[in-house]
Design a protein around this motif. Structure first.
Motif, PDB file in Angstrom:
ATOM      1  N   VAL A 178       0.855  -1.197   0.000  1.00 39.55           N
ATOM      2  CA  VAL A 178       0.000   0.000   0.000  1.00 39.55           C
ATOM      3  C   VAL A 178       0.886   1.239   0.000  1.00 39.55           C
ATOM      4  O   VAL A 178       1.881   1.301   0.703  1.00 39.55           O
ATOM      5  CB  VAL A 178      -0.936   0.013   1.231  1.00 39.55           C
ATOM      6  CG1 VAL A 178      -1.960  -1.083   1.118  1.00 39.55           C
ATOM      7  CG2 VAL A 178      -0.170  -0.122   2.530  1.00 39.55           C
ATOM      8  N   LYS A 179       0.531   2.206  -0.775  1.00 44.10           N
ATOM      9  CA  LYS A 179       1.349   3.417  -0.888  1.00 44.10           C
ATOM     10  C   LYS A 179       0.568   4.609  -0.369  1.00 44.10           C
ATOM     11  O   LYS A 179      -0.510   4.926  -0.857  1.00 44.10           O
ATOM     12  CB  LYS A 179       1.762   3.647  -2.338  1.00 44.10           C
ATOM     13  CG  LYS A 179       2.648   2.531  -2.894  1.00 44.10           C
ATOM     14  CD  LYS A 179       3.061   2.816  -4.313  1.00 44.10           C
ATOM     15  CE  LYS A 179       3.953   1.698  -4.857  1.00 44.10           C
ATOM     16  NZ  LYS A 179       4.374   1.937  -6.254  1.00 44.10           N
ATOM     17  N   GLY A 180       1.132   5.257   0.629  1.00 42.00           N
ATOM     18  CA  GLY A 180       0.489   6.445   1.197  1.00 42.00           C
ATOM     19  C   GLY A 180      -0.772   6.073   1.938  1.00 42.00           C
ATOM     20  O   GLY A 180      -0.747   5.725   3.102  1.00 42.00           O
ATOM     21  N   THR A 181      -1.893   6.169   1.285  1.00 41.30           N
ATOM     22  CA  THR A 181      -3.160   5.776   1.892  1.00 41.30           C
ATOM     23  C   THR A 181      -3.832   4.742   1.002  1.00 41.30           C
ATOM     24  O   THR A 181      -3.567   4.635  -0.189  1.00 41.30           O
ATOM     25  CB  THR A 181      -4.092   6.993   2.056  1.00 41.30           C
ATOM     26  OG1 THR A 181      -4.340   7.564   0.761  1.00 41.30           O
ATOM     27  CG2 THR A 181      -3.481   8.033   2.965  1.00 41.30           C
ATOM     28  N   GLY A 182      -4.702   3.981   1.565  1.00 36.36           N
ATOM     29  CA  GLY A 182      -5.410   2.955   0.830  1.00 36.36           C
ATOM     30  C   GLY A 182      -6.267   2.170   1.786  1.00 36.36           C
ATOM     31  O   GLY A 182      -6.419   2.530   2.952  1.00 36.36           O
ATOM     32  N   VAL A 183      -6.818   1.093   1.309  1.00 35.65           N
ATOM     33  CA  VAL A 183      -7.697   0.268   2.125  1.00 35.65           C
ATOM     34  C   VAL A 183      -7.161  -1.153   2.163  1.00 35.65           C
ATOM     35  O   VAL A 183      -6.718  -1.696   1.153  1.00 35.65           O
ATOM     36  CB  VAL A 183      -9.137   0.267   1.562  1.00 35.65           C
ATOM     37  CG1 VAL A 183     -10.011  -0.729   2.310  1.00 35.65           C
ATOM     38  CG2 VAL A 183      -9.734   1.664   1.645  1.00 35.65           C
ATOM     39  N   ILE A 184      -7.190  -1.745   3.358  1.00 32.47           N
ATOM     40  CA  ILE A 184      -6.813  -3.138   3.528  1.00 32.47           C
ATOM     41  C   ILE A 184      -8.050  -3.891   3.986  1.00 32.47           C
ATOM     42  O   ILE A 184      -8.703  -3.504   4.956  1.00 32.47           O
ATOM     43  CB  ILE A 184      -5.687  -3.300   4.570  1.00 32.47           C
ATOM     44  CG1 ILE A 184      -4.412  -2.571   4.108  1.00 32.47           C
ATOM     45  CG2 ILE A 184      -5.381  -4.784   4.806  1.00 32.47           C
ATOM     46  CD1 ILE A 184      -3.296  -2.584   5.132  1.00 32.47           C
ATOM     47  N   GLU A 185      -8.381  -4.952   3.272  1.00 33.08           N
ATOM     48  CA  GLU A 185      -9.528  -5.767   3.641  1.00 33.08           C
ATOM     49  C   GLU A 185      -9.190  -6.611   4.865  1.00 33.08           C
ATOM     50  O   GLU A 185      -8.065  -7.089   5.034  1.00 33.08           O
ATOM     51  CB  GLU A 185      -9.933  -6.678   2.480  1.00 33.08           C
ATOM     52  CG  GLU A 185     -10.372  -5.945   1.222  1.00 33.08           C
ATOM     53  CD  GLU A 185     -11.677  -5.169   1.427  1.00 33.08           C
ATOM     54  OE1 GLU A 185     -12.469  -5.561   2.314  1.00 33.08           O
ATOM     55  OE2 GLU A 185     -11.883  -4.173   0.697  1.00 33.08           O
ATOM     56  N   GLY A 186     -10.189  -6.811   5.709  1.00 28.86           N
ATOM     57  CA  GLY A 186      -9.967  -7.578   6.933  1.00 28.86           C
ATOM     58  C   GLY A 186      -9.556  -9.011   6.707  1.00 28.86           C
ATOM     59  O   GLY A 186      -8.920  -9.621   7.570  1.00 28.86           O
ATOM     60  N   ASN A 187      -9.916  -9.558   5.547  1.00 29.67           N
ATOM     61  CA  ASN A 187      -9.548 -10.952   5.255  1.00 29.67           C
ATOM     62  C   ASN A 187      -8.300 -11.067   4.383  1.00 29.67           C
ATOM     63  O   ASN A 187      -8.030 -12.116   3.814  1.00 29.67           O
ATOM     64  CB  ASN A 187     -10.720 -11.676   4.589  1.00 29.67           C
ATOM     65  CG  ASN A 187     -11.121 -11.018   3.264  1.00 29.67           C
ATOM     66  OD1 ASN A 187     -10.544  -9.999   2.865  1.00 29.67           O
ATOM     67  ND2 ASN A 187     -12.109 -11.586   2.592  1.00 29.67           N
ATOM     68  N   ASP A 188      -7.533  -9.965   4.287  1.00 36.13           N
ATOM     69  CA  ASP A 188      -6.297  -9.979   3.502  1.00 36.13           C
ATOM     70  C   ASP A 188      -5.348 -11.038   4.078  1.00 36.13           C
ATOM     71  O   ASP A 188      -5.021 -11.028   5.275  1.00 36.13           O
ATOM     72  CB  ASP A 188      -5.632  -8.597   3.566  1.00 36.13           C
ATOM     73  CG  ASP A 188      -4.501  -8.442   2.556  1.00 36.13           C
ATOM     74  OD1 ASP A 188      -3.661  -9.355   2.472  1.00 36.13           O
ATOM     75  OD2 ASP A 188      -4.455  -7.405   1.870  1.00 36.13           O
ATOM     76  N   HIS A 189      -4.910 -11.964   3.246  1.00 37.54           N
ATOM     77  CA  HIS A 189      -4.082 -13.079   3.706  1.00 37.54           C
ATOM     78  C   HIS A 189      -2.727 -12.635   4.238  1.00 37.54           C
ATOM     79  O   HIS A 189      -2.037 -13.397   4.927  1.00 37.54           O
ATOM     80  CB  HIS A 189      -3.887 -14.103   2.568  1.00 37.54           C
ATOM     81  CG  HIS A 189      -2.990 -13.600   1.473  1.00 37.54           C
ATOM     82  ND1 HIS A 189      -3.436 -12.777   0.455  1.00 37.54           N
ATOM     83  CD2 HIS A 189      -1.661 -13.800   1.248  1.00 37.54           C
ATOM     84  CE1 HIS A 189      -2.427 -12.493  -0.347  1.00 37.54           C
ATOM     85  NE2 HIS A 189      -1.347 -13.098   0.108  1.00 37.54           N
TER      86      HIS A 189
END
Length: 288
Positions: free
Chosen positions: A41-52
């Motif tokens: 992720v660069k700067g800002t973004g979204v990470i999903e809770g189920n990201d492996h």
């Protein structure tokens, strides 16, 4: 706890493996740790809770503790985070099992402050250096190599005293014993060694097998007491009867530990210590 349908808004990328995020449902701030997750992720973004890639998501419950880490991490040099990632990777290669999550927060803060002190001519003094080297030889070797990396990257010269402090961070990462607790234990070990010398009017050859064994036994005894890890000692009655003099000394040492730690020392631990003292004094007698 990671929620499958939760989303986390990235607030700041701390390093390749660490990001600060805010939960979309409750608005609370978290630290996410996962190999390469910061790189993705660069700067800002979204990470999903189920990201492996998420290995750990945690929130510091103590607001003061969270604020302290947040302020420190926001000012961390990216090069410090890079070096930290390399050092943590080295630790992981040398020790099986999961590392303590707080190493990702505590180590970069420590390294940055160390560099600041060295560049501003501030002395770093470690009264427990020799004890640390003898008690944690494997961790010290990793810390030594970590110091070489820091020296090369920042053009500083990490003194051996500081390598001793880095050793605490390595050991803390693999044992889950807080660094502050390690420092406290070192202080107490020094006091107990002095008490044994005074009570029996003996001297130890520094670095000798007897000296190292006693020091290591005292340290791990203190760690067991602090962690509430009880040991089974089926010979309590026999030890109290046969090693009366050593048991009396063990009780004095136990009282000193209790005063310093504010934790009661179990009878099994006292008897184990008495048995160790008996063997020690027998060895010293034979070597006279």
């Amino acid at each position: 706890m990671i929620r499958e349908h939760e989303q986390f808004q990235v607030q700041r990328v701390i390093g390749n493996n660490v990001v600060m995020v805010q939960g979309s449902k409750n608005g609370k701030e978290y630290v996410i740790i996962g190999k390469g997750i910061g790189f993705a992720v660069k700067g800002t973004g979204v990470i999903e809770g189920n990201d492996h890639r998420i290995e750990k998501l945690f929130r510091l419950e103590d607001r003061d503790e969270w604020s302290q880490y947040q302020i420190l991490l926001e000012d961390i040099d990216p090069k410090v985070m890079k070096i930290t990632d390399e050092i943590i990777s080295d630790i992981g290669e040398q020790f099986a099992g999961k590392l303590n999550d707080k190493i990702y927060l505590a180590l970069p803060s420590h390294i940055q402050f160390t560099i600041y002190r060295l560049r501003n001519g501030m002395d770093i003094v470690n009264p427990f250096l020799q004890e640390t080297k003898m008690t944690f030889p494997k961790e010290y070797e990793i810390a030594y190599k970590a110091a070489e990396k820091i020296n090369a990257e920042f053009q500083v010269q990490i003194p051996e005293d500081e390598i001793g402090f880095l050793t605490y961070h390595v050991y803390s990462a693999v044992s889950n014993v807080p660094v502050g607790q390690l420092v406290k234990a070192s202080n107490i070990v020094s006091e107990l060694m002095d008490l044994i010398r005074e009570e029996r009017n003996i001297t130890f050859e520094y670095g000798s097998m007897n000296h190292v064994r006693l020091m290591i036994h005292l340290r791990f005894s203190i760690e067991r007491i602090l962690q509430g890890s009880l040991i089974d000692n089926p010979f309590v009655k026999h030890i109290k009867k046969e090693y009366k003099r050593e048991y009396i000394l063990a009780k004095k040492l136990g009282k000193a530990m209790q005063n310093s730690l504010s934790v009661e020392v179990p009878e099994e631990e006292l008897c184990f210590l008495a048995m160790h003292l008996y063997r020690l004094f027998q060895t010293l007698e034979k070597n006279k």
